[in-house]
Design a protein around this motif. Sequence first.
Motif, PDB file in Angstrom:
ATOM      1  N   LYS A  19       0.810  -1.263   0.014  1.00  0.00           N
ATOM      2  CA  LYS A  19       0.063  -0.077   0.040  1.00  0.00           C
ATOM      3  C   LYS A  19       0.744   1.392   0.103  1.00  0.00           C
ATOM      4  O   LYS A  19       1.988   1.400   0.744  1.00  0.00           O
ATOM      5  CB  LYS A  19      -0.788  -0.054   1.290  1.00  0.00           C
ATOM      6  CG  LYS A  19      -1.605  -1.008   1.402  1.00  0.00           C
ATOM      7  CD  LYS A  19      -3.245  -0.910   1.266  1.00  0.00           C
ATOM      8  CE  LYS A  19      -3.998  -2.340   1.556  1.00  0.00           C
ATOM      9  NZ  LYS A  19      -5.149  -2.384   1.010  1.00  0.00           N
ATOM     10  N   GLU A  20       0.394   2.247  -1.019  1.00  0.00           N
ATOM     11  CA  GLU A  20       1.302   3.495  -0.848  1.00  0.00           C
ATOM     12  C   GLU A  20       0.360   4.592  -0.529  1.00  0.00           C
ATOM     13  O   GLU A  20       0.052   5.349  -1.449  1.00  0.00           O
ATOM     14  CB  GLU A  20       1.961   3.570  -2.123  1.00  0.00           C
ATOM     15  CG  GLU A  20       3.060   2.615  -2.537  1.00  0.00           C
ATOM     16  CD  GLU A  20       3.860   2.905  -3.518  1.00  0.00           C
ATOM     17  OE1 GLU A  20       4.114   4.162  -3.987  1.00  0.00           O
ATOM     18  OE2 GLU A  20       4.142   2.081  -4.351  1.00  0.00           O
ATOM     19  N   VAL A  38      -1.164   8.268   0.463  1.00  0.00           N
ATOM     20  CA  VAL A  38      -0.725   9.655   0.613  1.00  0.00           C
ATOM     21  C   VAL A  38      -1.635  10.501   1.470  1.00  0.00           C
ATOM     22  O   VAL A  38      -1.273  11.717   1.505  1.00  0.00           O
ATOM     23  CB  VAL A  38      -0.570  10.105  -1.005  1.00  0.00           C
ATOM     24  CG1 VAL A  38       0.149   9.448  -1.880  1.00  0.00           C
ATOM     25  CG2 VAL A  38      -2.064   9.801  -1.766  1.00  0.00           C
ATOM     26  N   LEU A  91       3.459  -1.337   4.015  1.00  0.00           N
ATOM     27  CA  LEU A  91       3.096  -0.064   3.858  1.00  0.00           C
ATOM     28  C   LEU A  91       4.406   0.987   3.439  1.00  0.00           C
ATOM     29  O   LEU A  91       5.452   1.024   4.154  1.00  0.00           O
ATOM     30  CB  LEU A  91       2.910   0.529   5.468  1.00  0.00           C
ATOM     31  CG  LEU A  91       2.526   2.003   5.669  1.00  0.00           C
ATOM     32  CD1 LEU A  91       1.159   2.114   4.639  1.00  0.00           C
ATOM     33  CD2 LEU A  91       2.141   2.236   6.987  1.00  0.00           C
ATOM     34  N   ASN A  92       4.503   1.388   2.248  1.00  0.00           N
ATOM     35  CA  ASN A  92       5.324   2.326   1.726  1.00  0.00           C
ATOM     36  C   ASN A  92       4.905   3.766   1.711  1.00  0.00           C
ATOM     37  O   ASN A  92       4.019   4.250   0.960  1.00  0.00           O
ATOM     38  CB  ASN A  92       5.692   1.814   0.264  1.00  0.00           C
ATOM     39  CG  ASN A  92       6.828   2.814  -0.351  1.00  0.00           C
ATOM     40  OD1 ASN A  92       7.204   3.608  -0.077  1.00  0.00           O
ATOM     41  ND2 ASN A  92       6.913   2.153  -1.662  1.00  0.00           N
ATOM     42  N   ILE A  93       5.527   4.488   2.676  1.00  0.00           N
ATOM     43  CA  ILE A  93       5.043   5.940   2.760  1.00  0.00           C
ATOM     44  C   ILE A  93       6.232   6.836   2.357  1.00  0.00           C
ATOM     45  O   ILE A  93       6.253   8.000   2.573  1.00  0.00           O
ATOM     46  CB  ILE A  93       4.745   6.309   4.187  1.00  0.00           C
ATOM     47  CG1 ILE A  93       5.925   5.660   5.019  1.00  0.00           C
ATOM     48  CG2 ILE A  93       3.449   5.412   4.674  1.00  0.00           C
ATOM     49  CD1 ILE A  93       5.608   6.134   6.542  1.00  0.00           C
ATOM     50  N   GLU A  94       7.064   6.304   1.502  1.00  0.00           N
ATOM     51  CA  GLU A  94       8.154   7.230   0.759  1.00  0.00           C
ATOM     52  C   GLU A  94       7.580   8.666   0.021  1.00  0.00           C
ATOM     53  O   GLU A  94       8.167   9.419   0.232  1.00  0.00           O
ATOM     54  CB  GLU A  94       8.741   6.557  -0.456  1.00  0.00           C
ATOM     55  CG  GLU A  94      10.025   5.869   0.188  1.00  0.00           C
ATOM     56  CD  GLU A  94      10.920   5.122  -0.951  1.00  0.00           C
ATOM     57  OE1 GLU A  94      12.063   4.990  -1.050  1.00  0.00           O
ATOM     58  OE2 GLU A  94      10.170   4.842  -1.926  1.00  0.00           O
ATOM     59  N   SER A  95       6.605   8.375  -0.546  1.00  0.00           N
ATOM     60  CA  SER A  95       6.014   9.659  -1.460  1.00  0.00           C
ATOM     61  C   SER A  95       4.870  10.250  -0.549  1.00  0.00           C
ATOM     62  O   SER A  95       4.329  11.311  -0.875  1.00  0.00           O
ATOM     63  CB  SER A  95       5.303   9.165  -2.544  1.00  0.00           C
ATOM     64  OG  SER A  95       4.166   8.171  -2.573  1.00  0.00           O
ATOM     65  N   CYS A  96       4.849  10.104   0.708  1.00  0.00           N
ATOM     66  CA  CYS A  96       3.719  10.620   1.478  1.00  0.00           C
ATOM     67  C   CYS A  96       4.191  11.869   2.277  1.00  0.00           C
ATOM     68  O   CYS A  96       5.470  11.762   2.700  1.00  0.00           O
ATOM     69  CB  CYS A  96       3.191   9.625   2.667  1.00  0.00           C
ATOM     70  SG  CYS A  96       1.948  10.018   3.421  1.00  0.00           S
ATOM     71  N   ARG A 129       9.993   4.972   6.230  1.00  0.00           N
ATOM     72  CA  ARG A 129       9.712   5.066   4.796  1.00  0.00           C
ATOM     73  C   ARG A 129       8.990   3.722   4.535  1.00  0.00           C
ATOM     74  O   ARG A 129       7.754   3.895   3.916  1.00  0.00           O
ATOM     75  CB  ARG A 129      10.718   5.303   4.117  1.00  0.00           C
ATOM     76  CG  ARG A 129      11.659   6.611   4.330  1.00  0.00           C
ATOM     77  CD  ARG A 129      10.849   7.532   3.632  1.00  0.00           C
ATOM     78  NE  ARG A 129      11.657   8.981   3.729  1.00  0.00           N
ATOM     79  CZ  ARG A 129      11.084  10.055   3.017  1.00  0.00           C
ATOM     80  NH1 ARG A 129       9.918   9.788   2.718  1.00  0.00           N
ATOM     81  NH2 ARG A 129      11.629  11.039   3.270  1.00  0.00           N
ATOM     82  N   GLN A 130       9.513   2.662   4.937  1.00  0.00           N
ATOM     83  CA  GLN A 130       8.668   1.531   4.635  1.00  0.00           C
ATOM     84  C   GLN A 130       8.765   0.574   5.734  1.00  0.00           C
ATOM     85  O   GLN A 130       9.835   0.323   6.182  1.00  0.00           O
ATOM     86  CB  GLN A 130       9.432   0.783   3.366  1.00  0.00           C
ATOM     87  CG  GLN A 130       9.279   1.373   1.884  1.00  0.00           C
ATOM     88  CD  GLN A 130      10.188   0.763   1.029  1.00  0.00           C
ATOM     89  OE1 GLN A 130      10.872  -0.089   1.077  1.00  0.00           O
ATOM     90  NE2 GLN A 130       9.838   1.015  -0.263  1.00  0.00           N
TER      91      GLN A 130
END
Length: 69
Positions: free
Chosen positions: A1-2, A4, A24-29, A61-62
């Motif tokens: 899940k990504e 935003v 949970l990938n929140i790199e672009s968040c 981040r992840q």
Amino acid sequence: KEPVQFDEAQNIADDLLLGKAVILNIESCDPEIAAKLVDFIGGVIYAIGGDIQKITDDTLRQMKLWTQK
């Protein structure tokens, strides 16, 4: 899940409650939203007796999130 937006946290929590593994990938968040997501999802994981394990050195981040069902 990504995710935003924080609004997506409920869907992630629902998946965890169903016993699904979640990455949970929140790199672009946005950093503020990312912190809220991690706090909320961390609370869900704690409440269901699950576990959190980092995938990368940058824990915020992840994260791999899963329940112990």
